[in-house]
Design an enzyme around this catalytic site. Structure first.
Site, mmCIF file in Angstrom:
data_model
loop_
_atom_site.group_PDB
_atom_site.id
_atom_site.type_symbol
_atom_site.label_atom_id
_atom_site.label_comp_id
_atom_site.label_asym_id
_atom_site.label_seq_id
_atom_site.Cartn_x
_atom_site.Cartn_y
_atom_site.Cartn_z
ATOM 1 N N LYS A 1 35.802 39.259 44.029
ATOM 2 C CA LYS A 1 37.146 39.203 44.638
ATOM 3 C C LYS A 1 35.808 37.838 45.287
ATOM 4 O O LYS A 1 36.635 37.270 46.010
ATOM 5 C CB LYS A 1 36.917 39.630 45.175
ATOM 6 C CG LYS A 1 38.405 40.636 44.228
ATOM 7 C CD LYS A 1 39.454 40.490 44.721
ATOM 8 C CE LYS A 1 40.565 41.328 43.861
ATOM 9 N NZ LYS A 1 40.118 42.840 42.557
HETATM 10 C C1 PLP Z 1 40.767 42.596 41.459
HETATM 11 C C2 PLP Z 1 40.102 43.131 40.797
HETATM 12 C C3 PLP Z 1 40.003 43.357 39.056
HETATM 13 C C4 PLP Z 1 41.131 42.309 38.220
HETATM 14 O O1 PLP Z 1 41.215 40.955 38.125
HETATM 15 P P1 PLP Z 1 42.427 40.340 38.747
HETATM 16 O O2 PLP Z 1 42.250 38.631 38.703
HETATM 17 O O3 PLP Z 1 43.518 40.705 39.170
HETATM 18 O O4 PLP Z 1 42.840 40.076 36.881
HETATM 19 C C5 PLP Z 1 39.326 43.457 38.394
HETATM 20 N N1 PLP Z 1 37.683 44.056 38.686
HETATM 21 C C6 PLP Z 1 37.721 44.739 39.639
HETATM 22 C C7 PLP Z 1 36.470 45.457 40.375
HETATM 23 C C8 PLP Z 1 39.060 43.416 40.894
HETATM 24 O O5 PLP Z 1 38.235 43.573 42.264
#
Ligand code: PLP
Length: 464
Positions: A112
């Site tokens: 993120k």
């Molecule tokens: C947010 C997240 C996901 C999922 O990503 P999306 O864009 O919501 O599909 C997968 N793995 C981790 C570690 C995350 O923080």
């Protein structure tokens, strides 16, 4: 480039207006009016190029009317300078033809950071030029809050308030939110659950006078700029494997469908994406949809991959818009059905179109542990449960001979120590900067689960 809503009843906006709005006023999600195409010559120029250069070329067409190439260049350079790896998103070989794309070298050790670091700077820049301020409010069950705080700390035009459920996030997650000293960062420990925090945030956005007085803005995963930022690493990874002359497949640990939708966008822009594998844990609404055409919500089960424990995959609406041939009234119908009866059924031709590019696999708890252990045994590295689900799904993908597949590693194992100890019977290898952080003094504001109390606190502290 202008932006339109997937539900067709909100005003067409510029990039910056869509960036600052987040959700469209008709409840839909903003998407670009058309997909910019990159030529094969441009894709070839990505071979051997650094991450920031690729980011500038991929992202500028989305915002050329609002943000100059020079301005974007500075923003991108700054956003990715805080990553702990010179390649930003390095590609590591697993077995033959299978690669791991490490997206966890940012300040909070989860993918993120890649989007949030860019989004925060773009927002701050837009607000500063307009002579405006904004108040960012978000609820977090752990990961998003830390990434948002790291990205918005010290930004001149923004105050950020993150609500987390007191006593219900891990030590590392809490400290990532509470050990910063910046005056514009406010971490609120709510006496309640994550759902309570989310309900408070939603109520504040629905309070029109509060929303306007405080210039509220959101940074959750439906913000277009987050999806946009995530398209870049599909290009850098594919370039390392021979694109545009070599098609490449991807396997993506999926929750809200933002990350994998970025892969779809890269394909629309001209990247030869052979296949996109939706990797889910037992909360498998997307795998079931691909199988049956019926999108139906169920109960959320808590797993060792909490960032994928979701019931409704908000960014799936963007793909639906595409699969219906950008028919906003059809999307509206599906979303109304979902609200009214918890389900909708896609048309046959839409499902066929989806299956042409997407596959899906559901990886349960035992399979997740097995993959974590097997990767350690064969490749001598720990991986986190989310990344393991991507790797497990990649191994079930059906791709043409000779097409490499890239699994996205979305979090560093140090972020999920409990799962690491269970899989490996040893502590995670923790980066020094996290070890250092754990000893810093914490700062947070305890608050009751009462809307009036939270609003009073935000009014008192925000500068907007
Ligand atoms: C947010 C997240 C996901 C999922 O990503 P999306 O864009 O919501 O599909 C997968 N793995 C981790 C570690 C995350 O923080």
């Amino acid at each position: 480039m202008k932006y339109i809503s997937t539900r067709g009843q909100a005003p067409r906006l510029s990039f910056e207006d869509a960036l600052l709005a987040g959700l469209a006023s008709d409840g839909g999600l903003y998407v670009p009016e058309s997909w910019p195409r990159l030529s094969d010559a441009t894709l070839r120029s990505f071979i051997g190029a650094d991450y920031a250069s690729v980011a500038k070329a991929v992202l500028h067409p989305f915002m050329a009317d609002d943000v100059s190439a020079e301005r974007l260049s500075d923003i991108v350079d700054e956003a990715y300078a805080c990553f702990n790896h010179p390649e930003v998103a390095p590609l590591v070989a697993l077995e033959d033809g299978h690669y791991l794309l490490e997206l966890f070298h940012g300040p909070t050790l989860a993918f993120k950071d890649v989007a949030m670091q860019l989004l925060a700077r773009l927002m701050d820049d837009a607000l500063t030029r307009r002579g405006q301020r904004a108040t960012i409010i978000g609820a977090t069950s752990g990961d998003t809050g830390g990434a948002a705080i790291e990205a918005f700390k010290g930004r001149a035009a923004v105050d950020i308030f993150i609500l987390y459920p007191d006593g219900r996030v891990s030590d590392v997650q809490r400290k990532q939110m509470t050990t910063l000293k910046d005056a514009n960062v406010h971490t609120l420990a709510v006496d309640g659950t994550f759902d309570d925090c989310q309900a408070l945030v939603k109520a504040m956005f629905n309070d029109v006078s509060f929303r306007q007085d405080m210039s509220l803005a959101g940074v959750n995963s439906i913000n277009w700029a987050r999806v946009m930022a995530q398209t870049v690493y599909y290009f850098t990874a594919a370039a390392k494997l021979g694109a545009p002359d070599q098609p490449v497949a991807f396997s993506v640990p999926t929750g809200n469908f933002g990350d994998i939708f970025a892969g779809y966008v890269a394909a629309q822009m001209g990247l030869p994406v052979a296949h996109l594998m939706v990797a889910t844990n037992v909360n498998d609404i997307l795998a079931r949809t691909l199988d049956s055409g019926v999108y139906q919500t169920g109960d959320v089960v808590a797993t060792s991959s909490p960032s994928m424990d979701i019931q409704v995959s908000s960014n799936f609406e963007r793909l639906l818009f595409e699969l219906t041939g950008r028919d906003a009234s059809r999307v509206r119908g599906y979303m109304d059905a979902l609200t009214q009866s918890g389900r909708f059924e896609m048309a046959g031709d839409e499902l066929t179109l989806m299956r042409a590019l997407f596959g899906a696999a559901r990886i349960d708890q035992q399979q997740t542990l097995d993959v974590m252990r097997q990767v350690k045994a064969e490749h001598h590295m720990q991986i986190d449960p989310h990344s393991a689900i991507g790797v497990g799904a990649a191994r079930q993908a059906v791709v043409a001979d000779g097409v490499p597949i890239v699994s996205l590693a979305t979090a560093h194992p140090a972020k999920f120590p409990k799962a690491v100890v269970e899989a490996y019977d040893e502590q995670p290898d923790t980066p020094q900067r996290v070890v250092d952080m754990l000893t810093l003094e914490e700062n947070f504001i305890p608050v009751a689960n009462k809307l009036a109390d939270v609003q009073a606190l935000i009014r008192a502290k925000a500068q907007a």
